[in-house]
Design a protein around this motif. Structure first.
Motif: not given
Length: 394
Positions: A36, A39, A41-43, A47-48, A51, A262-263, A337
């Motif tokens: 997280f 950053g 986890s945003g790929t 990423g998911p 995360e 996510a997030g 991030f």
């Protein structure tokens, strides 16, 4: 001819593989926070999944449910006595609070961002694990402690749950599993209840929402007394390839929309309930082969020396890794991030492990020994009092 029953672990028998699993769960929590804050986890795709290593919390909760409910389940089946509530609470406080207080004081005094905003409300809420009830008290370096707050609530509620089903013993003990399943069904609707809360506080971070994850272990504590090895379902539950395949499927499914967005965005009620179900399946399936397998069948990795060390240090890893992660970015000139997942996770792990080892050796283990000595002293005094009372009666 009598039917052979599965060997049942004693109420407080140590299962080495569970210690190793605890260590793996601690590393899982570390992974999700590094993913997280870098950053990553945003790929796409990866990423998911990274995360969703926050599902390691479900494993922590299932472990607590199994280990703490096991003496009560054993007593219901005529194997030993349930622990005294005072003794149980003494050992829980000694296990959790001393090392936790050290981290809280360190963060609120020495970590610049946290120390600057540490007013009396922040201090009191963090010292007494009230962060999920008091608004705006989750602090840099301590944000993961929401789960410890939930865990402490479970510690306090567990004796009440045990008292509520205390009459289900002997032949009636078989009803304990349906009762637990009923509790799970009710708790899965918690996110739909209109619970009034202060601003910035969400009731879905309270214990009732997470009871299904604890119940995964509690159900296993009951099932070890009901399993017969010749039964097909018993062989399925003790099959590590099968159960871990189901656990993997639950984990991967949790990384989709079924596990929530996510997030930090809040999940829809149905997503939250589904995440609780998937976490319960994950915890149950990872632990079932470890506690239901035949006696004398070791787990090569989870009972290895490395896994045992990580298990002993797991609480320290959980406590200190966010402090270390917060410091790693400015010290090594890494922008949060902005990637560098491998560098950050390597540095965070390398610096967290010595702190966790020190926490275990200097705080956690001495506190455990102190609680054991206190328990022996009060136990001896209680025996003497009973002896004097009996002699007076005679």
């Amino acid at each position: 001819m009598t039917t052979a029953t599965a060997p049942v672990p004693a109420p407080r028998a140590f299962i080495p593989a569970l210690e190793g699993m605890r260590g793996m769960a601690a590393l899982g929590v570390l992974v999700t926070h590094v993913a997280f804050q870098t950053g990553t986890s945003g790929t796409a795709v990866l990423g998911p999944i990274l995360e969703r290593f926050d599902m390691a919390v479900a494993v922590f909760f299932a472990l607590s449910g199994f280990l703490l409910w096991r003496p009560h389940a054993a007593a219901a089946h005529g194997l030993g006595r349930a622990p005294r509530t005072s003794r149980y609470l003494l050992h829980r406080v000694a296990r959790v609070m001393p090392a936790y207080w050290v981290v809280v004081v360190f963060v609120l005094v020495l970590l610049p961002g946290a120390a600057h905003s540490a007013n009396l409300r922040v201090w009191v809420s963090n010292l007494f694990l009230l962060q999920v009830f008091v608004p705006l008290t989750l602090t840099d370096g301590l944000t993961q402690m929401w789960s410890l707050s939930v865990e402490m609530a479970f510690y306090l509620v567990l004796p009440v749950l045990a008292w509520l089903v205390v009459r289900l013993r002997g032949p009636a003990a078989r009803w304990r599993v349906p009762v637990l399943c009923g509790l799970v069904a009710v708790c899965l609707t918690w996110n739909l209840w209109p619970i009034p809360t202060p601003d910035a506080i969400h009731a879905d971070n309270w214990l009732p929402a997470y009871l299904p994850w604890f119940a995964a272990g509690m159900l296993l504590a009951e099932l070890i007394h009901l399993v017969r090895p010749e039964a097909r379902w018993a062989r399925m539950l003790s099959s590590q390839p099968l159960m871990w395949a189901v656990a993997l499927a639950a984990f991967l499914l949790s990384a989709t929309e079924f596990g929530g967005p996510a997030g930090l965005e809040r999940a829809q009620p149905w997503q939250y309930a589904m995440k609780m179900v998937l976490g319960m399946v994950l915890g149950f399936c990872l632990l079932a082969p470890l506690v239901l397998r035949r006696a004398g069948a070791p787990h090569r990795w989870l009972e290895s020396r490395t896994a045992a060390l990580l298990g002993r240090w797991s609480y320290g890893i959980f406590l200190w890794h966010l402090v270390v992660l917060t410091v790693v970015f400015p010290v090594f000139g890494i922008v949060p991030f902005n990637g560098h997942f491998l560098s950050v996770i390597t540095l965070t792990t390398a610096l967290t492990l010595p702190l966790a080892a020190a926490s275990f050796a200097l705080i956690e283990e001495p506190a455990r020994r102190w609680a054991a000595r206190w328990d022996r002293r009060t136990g001896s005094a209680r025996v003497e009092q009973h002896a004097l009372r009996d002699s007076a009666v005679r």
